[in-house]
Write a protein that holds these residues in place. Structure first.
Motif, short mmCIF file in Angstrom:
data_model
loop_
_atom_site.label_atom_id
_atom_site.label_comp_id
_atom_site.label_asym_id
_atom_site.label_seq_id
_atom_site.Cartn_x
_atom_site.Cartn_y
_atom_site.Cartn_z
N ASN A 174 0.84 -1.26 0.03
CA ASN A 174 0.01 -0.18 -0.15
C ASN A 174 0.97 1.18 0.11
O ASN A 174 0.61 2.09 -0.59
N VAL A 199 -7.67 10.75 2.58
CA VAL A 199 -7.08 9.67 3.22
C VAL A 199 -8.13 8.42 3.45
O VAL A 199 -7.67 7.16 2.65
N GLY A 200 -9.10 8.46 4.12
CA GLY A 200 -10.03 7.29 4.36
C GLY A 200 -10.27 7.48 5.79
O GLY A 200 -10.66 8.38 6.42
N HIS A 207 -5.25 2.83 4.28
CA HIS A 207 -5.29 4.05 3.97
C HIS A 207 -3.86 4.95 4.42
O HIS A 207 -3.37 5.77 3.85
N ARG A 210 -0.85 4.16 2.24
CA ARG A 210 -1.05 4.87 0.94
C ARG A 210 -0.50 6.68 1.02
O ARG A 210 0.13 6.92 0.60
N TYR A 231 -9.57 13.14 6.31
CA TYR A 231 -9.92 11.95 6.60
C TYR A 231 -11.70 11.52 6.17
O TYR A 231 -12.56 12.10 7.21
N ASP A 234 -13.71 6.55 4.33
CA ASP A 234 -14.19 5.88 3.12
C ASP A 234 -15.52 5.96 2.60
O ASP A 234 -16.21 5.26 2.27
N CYS A 259 -6.92 8.04 -1.50
CA CYS A 259 -6.40 6.60 -1.08
C CYS A 259 -7.19 5.61 -0.72
O CYS A 259 -6.84 4.52 -0.28
N ASN A 260 -8.45 5.60 -1.12
CA ASN A 260 -9.51 4.57 -1.15
C ASN A 260 -10.57 4.60 -2.17
O ASN A 260 -10.34 5.69 -3.17
#
Length: 360
Positions: A174, A199-200, A207, A210, A231, A234, A259-260
Motif C-alpha cells: 500500500n 485519506v480514508g 489508507h 498510501r 479523513y 471511506d 487513498c481509497n
C-alpha cells in the motif's frame, strides 16, 4: 454465506485487464511507476486454479470479517466464492461467514471476532484489520487461546506491530501504491502545484500507508505543496463535501490524491460539478464503476486497481492450509504479494467492459 451484490457480478468472468508496462521503472516491491500514460499496455490474468495441495479434511468453516460493507469487498468475495466452488468440485466443502458493519469500527470488529471465537466452530478467523493499535491485542489473545487467526484483504497487522497472526493475504504494498499515485500526479502537474489529499479512515493500515507513501513523494519536489489532508472515513459523501471545501480554501488547487475507492468517486463528482476538470488532476484507487466512468471522461487522470479477486481466492486456499496446521513457509508465504496496476483514460472502456459488461 454472503449473497453477492449484482454490482460486482461481471468480475466472475475471469477477465484479462490491461495495465501500464512500457517505459517503467521497478521499485523494491515490483510495483510499476508509469512514466508515460500513452505507453503500450501490458496485461495480467486473474488467478483461478487451485494449487496441488491436498486438504487434510473434507470440510472447513471460516469466519471472515472486513472493515465495512462496500463494493470493494464484494470483488474480494467473488474470489472467495470461486475458490470454494473449486474445492467443492474436489469433494472438499467449505462454509464461511463473510460479514462487516455498515460503517467501519475497530470496536465492532473486536466484538465480532471475539463472538466468533467463543462459538468454537470456526477453523480459522480472518480479519481485515480496522485499526492496528486497537485490534492487534485482541488477535493476540485469541491466538494465545488456541484460535487460528489470519489477516486478509487490504489491511494487515504484522510482526513489526507485535501481532501474532499466522499469515496475511492481501495488498502488501500500500505504501508503494501511494507513491505510484503521487508520482503520476506530480508528473502530470510537471512537478509544480498545490495538492490536497483524501485519506480514508484513521488507523486503517492501507489508507495510512498510501497516504504516507504519497507524502514521501511530494516531499521530494520543492514546487509541490500538500496543502490539506482530510479523513473521509471511506465515505463518498464525506469526500465530496471535503473536496467542495478545498475549492473554497484553495482556489488555485491543482491536484487531489485519493487513498481509497470511495473518495475517488466523491472527489470526481465534486470536480465535475464545479467544472474544474481542466484545473484539477485526480489520482485514486480501485474499480468503482463511477470512478472508471470519470476516468473515461477525463475527470480522473489515473486509477490504481488492486487484484481483489486474487485476494479472495488466496484467502481461502491459505485458510485451508492454516486450518490443517501448516505454518508459513514452503506451503504458503507469510505475506502474499497481490498485484496493483495503474490505468489511464485510454484503458477505461476496456475496464468498464470487462468489469461491468458496459459497451458503448
Amino acid at each position: 454465506m454472503m449473497k453477492l451484490r449484482i454490482y460486482s457480478v461481471f468480475l466472475l468472468s475471469l477477465f484479462i485487464i490491461t495495465g501500464c508496462s512500457r517505459n517503467q521503472k521497478n521499485n523494491s516491491n515490483n510495483q510499476l511507476v508509469p512514466e508515460d500514460p500513452e505507453m503500450e499496455s501490458g496485461e495480467f490474468q486473474l488467478k483461478s486454479v487451485l494449487d496441488s495441495y491436498v486438504p487434510q479434511k473434507k470440510s472447513y468453516n471460516f469466519y471472515l470479517t472486513y472493515k465495512t460493507a462496500h463494493p470493494w469487498w464484494d470483488a474480494v468475495a467473488l474470489g472467495i466464492e470461486d475458490a470454494v466452488k473449486q474445492f467443492e468440485s474436489n469433494d472438499v466443502y467449505i462454509t464461511y461467514d463473510y460479514l462487516a458493519p455498515e460503517k467501519m469500527s475497530a470496536y465492532d470488529q473486536i466484538e465480532r471476532i471475539q463472538k466468533a471465537a467463543a462459538k468454537k466452530t470456526y477453523d480459522v478467523i480472518g480479519v481485515d484489520v480496522a485499526d492496528i493499535s486497537i485490534v492487534t491485542p485482541v488477535i493476540n489473545k485469541l491466538i494465545d487461546r488456541g484460535q487460528k487467526v489470519m489477516t486478509f484483504s487490504s489491511s494487515d497487522s504484522g510482526k513489526e506491530n507485535g501481532c501474532k497472526r499466522i499469515a496475511y493475504v492481501g495488498n502488501t504494498h500500500n505504501y508503494e501504491d501511494g507513491k505510484i499515485l503521487a508520482e503520476c500526479l506530480c508528473q502530470k502537474l510537471n512537478y509544480k502545484g498545490k495538492i490536497a489529499m483524501l485519506v480514508g479512515n484513521h488507523g486503517a493500515p492501507c489508507h495510512e500507508d498510501r497516504a504516507q507513501g504519497a507524502k514521501d513523494v511530494f516531499a521530494q519536489y520543492p514546487d509541490i505543496s500538500l496543502v490539506d489532508e482530510q479523513y473521509d472515513e471511506d465515505l463518498e459523501e464525506k469526500a465530496y463535501e471535503f473536496t467542495k471545501g478545498f475549492f473554497g480554501k484553495y482556489p488555485d488547487l491543482n491536484g487531489i490524491i485519493c487513498c481509497n475507492m470511495s473518495n475517488s468517486v466523491g472527489a470526481g463528482r465534486a470536480v465535475k460539478e464545479k467544472g474544474k476538470t481542466e484545473q484539477i488532476v485526480i489520482t485514486g484507487m480501485d474499480h468503482d464503476k463511477r470512478a472508471l466512468e470519470y476516468m473515461r471522461e477525463g475527470i480522473i487522470y489515473a486509477l490504481a486497481l488492486q487484484d481483489c479477486y486474487a485476494i479472495g481466492f488466496d484467502t481461502i486456499t491459505t485458510a485451508v492450509k492454516i486450518a490443517d496446521g501448516l505454518l508459513p513457509g514452503s506451503a504458503y508465504p507469510e505475506m502474499t504479494e497481490e498485484n496493483t496496476e495503474v490505468f489511464f483514460q485510454k484503458d477505461a472502456d476496456s475496464l468498464l467492459s470487462s468489469l461491468y459488461g458496459e459497451i458503448d
